[in-house]
Motif scaffolding. Structure first.
Motif, mmCIF file in Angstrom:
data_model
loop_
_atom_site.group_PDB
_atom_site.id
_atom_site.type_symbol
_atom_site.label_atom_id
_atom_site.label_comp_id
_atom_site.label_asym_id
_atom_site.label_seq_id
_atom_site.Cartn_x
_atom_site.Cartn_y
_atom_site.Cartn_z
ATOM 1 N N THR A 68 4.540 39.895 29.512
ATOM 2 C CA THR A 68 3.318 39.981 28.736
ATOM 3 C C THR A 68 2.306 39.168 29.763
ATOM 4 O OG1 THR A 68 4.106 38.453 27.510
ATOM 5 C CG2 THR A 68 3.964 40.294 26.492
ATOM 6 N N SER A 69 2.684 38.071 30.169
ATOM 7 C CA SER A 69 1.854 37.223 30.964
ATOM 8 C C SER A 69 1.588 37.972 32.358
ATOM 9 C CB SER A 69 2.498 36.160 31.645
ATOM 10 O OG SER A 69 1.712 35.270 32.467
ATOM 11 N N ALA A 70 2.296 38.672 32.866
ATOM 12 C CA ALA A 70 1.890 39.780 34.189
ATOM 13 C C ALA A 70 0.882 40.828 33.713
ATOM 14 C CB ALA A 70 3.248 40.404 34.712
ATOM 15 N N CYS A 71 1.057 41.280 32.295
ATOM 16 C CA CYS A 71 -0.060 42.358 31.948
ATOM 17 C C CYS A 71 -1.404 41.431 31.666
ATOM 18 C CB CYS A 71 0.483 42.734 30.392
ATOM 19 S SG CYS A 71 1.638 43.837 30.770
ATOM 20 N N ARG A 82 -11.960 41.103 24.800
ATOM 21 C CA ARG A 82 -11.109 40.079 24.302
ATOM 22 C C ARG A 82 -9.725 40.965 23.847
ATOM 23 N NH1 ARG A 82 -12.045 35.007 22.654
ATOM 24 N NH2 ARG A 82 -11.148 35.424 20.571
ATOM 25 N N VAL A 83 -8.672 40.925 24.579
ATOM 26 C CA VAL A 83 -7.811 41.810 24.640
ATOM 27 C C VAL A 83 -6.459 41.299 23.830
ATOM 28 C CG1 VAL A 83 -6.166 43.530 25.772
ATOM 29 C CG2 VAL A 83 -8.430 42.911 26.558
ATOM 30 N N ILE A 84 -5.900 42.096 23.048
ATOM 31 C CA ILE A 84 -4.630 41.822 22.505
ATOM 32 C C ILE A 84 -3.404 42.636 23.011
ATOM 33 C CG2 ILE A 84 -3.191 41.612 20.307
ATOM 34 C CD1 ILE A 84 -5.961 41.711 18.735
ATOM 35 N N VAL A 85 -2.612 42.153 23.929
ATOM 36 C CA VAL A 85 -1.391 42.639 24.334
ATOM 37 C C VAL A 85 -0.338 42.787 23.235
ATOM 38 C CG1 VAL A 85 0.239 42.536 26.252
ATOM 39 C CG2 VAL A 85 -2.069 42.306 26.857
ATOM 40 N N VAL A 86 0.306 44.013 23.122
ATOM 41 C CA VAL A 86 1.352 44.210 22.142
ATOM 42 C C VAL A 86 2.491 44.612 22.981
ATOM 43 C CG1 VAL A 86 2.082 45.622 20.328
ATOM 44 C CG2 VAL A 86 -0.051 44.532 20.277
ATOM 45 N N VAL A 107 1.929 47.181 26.252
ATOM 46 C CA VAL A 107 2.882 47.008 27.637
ATOM 47 C C VAL A 107 3.107 48.438 28.033
ATOM 48 C CG1 VAL A 107 5.006 45.847 28.736
ATOM 49 C CG2 VAL A 107 3.580 44.458 27.101
ATOM 50 N N PRO A 108 2.788 48.763 29.135
ATOM 51 C CA PRO A 108 3.401 50.122 29.558
ATOM 52 C C PRO A 108 4.696 50.289 29.752
ATOM 53 C CG PRO A 108 1.879 49.381 31.231
ATOM 54 C CD PRO A 108 1.953 48.298 30.023
#
Ligand SMILES: [Zn+2]
Ligand SMILES: [Zn+2]
Length: 267
Positions: free
Chosen positions: A243-246, A229-233, A157-158
């Motif tokens: 994280t949902s917005a990302c 397939r991406v893992i958001v951290v 998450v930036p």
């Protein structure tokens, strides 16, 4: 790319990490603080009484034992732990009320007590030695959790550029880098941009948080996704609004699936 958990587990000494940090003047203060630990007997930076090692993030075993790991049963979608026996698939009220874009979210530990203190001091007081402790908790749960699953890359998450200049580092990106190395998955820290410097969300309701996040993120220029397939951290998961917005931005841009892993979770 197939995730092969357990391979390429890079063991770095905290000192090498500190040396890397010292490359920027931004982290000079933390380097000096950590440097003191070599001179003085190393005391736990949470309780201040027991001895602790720098490679354990200067957290003693007694404080470590207070960490609450998040274990099943939990909400299939957001990973919220559920007290008591449950045999069927369970979705919590948070997930029923919100439109969440990630397929699942999991967190290693409860964001309370020693963990919350370590996160706050790491983020807001540049107590960089806690990174070893937080990364340890994160990898202990995320590596087995992701085992056998196929993911292509990790996206932290930036932070908004203004906030990142103030803080001098992005905690999500640094923790994501630990997962990237340990899970042998590429880290794409520049895929997402934060457009709005959202202020603290602690006093906002779920709906307000979700509204606050609308338009907060965008895909960076020139990034092209083709079903990855991406893992958001992130460091902390609260309602999942951030994280949902990302996840929403990544899916709209062509990601195949987005899951979320955070170090901690507010309950
Ligand atoms: Zn302690
Ligand atoms: Zn849920």
């Amino acid at each position: 790319m197939v995730l092969q958990v357990g391979t390429a587990f890079e063991v770095k000494t905290p000192f090498s990490r500190i040396l890397r940090l010292s490359a920027t003047t931004a982290n000079l203060k933390s380097w000096l603080n950590a440097g003191l630990a070599f001179v003085y007997p190393e005391a736990c930076q949470l309780c201040g009484t027991n001895r602790a090692k720098l490679e354990d993030g200067l957290v003693c075993s007694r404080c470590w034992q207070q960490v609450r790991f998040i274990r099943p049963p939990f909400c299939e979608r957001c990973g919220l732990p559920f007290e008591g026996e449950i045999t069927t698939t369970f979705e919590c009220a948070n997930c029923r009320e919100m439109e969440l874009h990630f397929s699942s979210a999991r967190s290693a530990v409860v964001a309370g007590g020693v963990v919350l203190e370590a996160i706050h001091r790491y983020k807001y007081q540049q107590a960089m030695w806690f990174e070893a402790f937080l990364a340890d908790l994160f990898l202990r749960e995320a590596l087995p959790g992701l085992s056998g699953q196929k993911w292509d890359c990790i996206v932290p998450v930036p932070l908004h550029p203004v906030k990142e200049r103030e803080r001098e580092f992005n905690q999500a990106a640094r923790l994501a880098a630990h997962l990237s190395r340990a899970a042998n998955l590429p880290l794409n820290a520049a895929w997402l941009r934060r457009l709005i410097p959202t202020s603290t969300q602690t006093r906002l309701s779920r709906q307000q948080r979700a509204a606050n996040m609308r338009g907060a993120f965008a895909l960076a220029d020139g990034v092209k996704l083709r079903g990855e397939r991406v893992i958001v951290v992130d460091d902390v998961f609260t309602t999942g609004a951030t994280t949902s917005a990302c996840a929403k931005v990544l899916l709209r841009a062509g990601a195949g699936e987005v899951c979320v892993w955070t170090v901690s979770r507010g309950l």
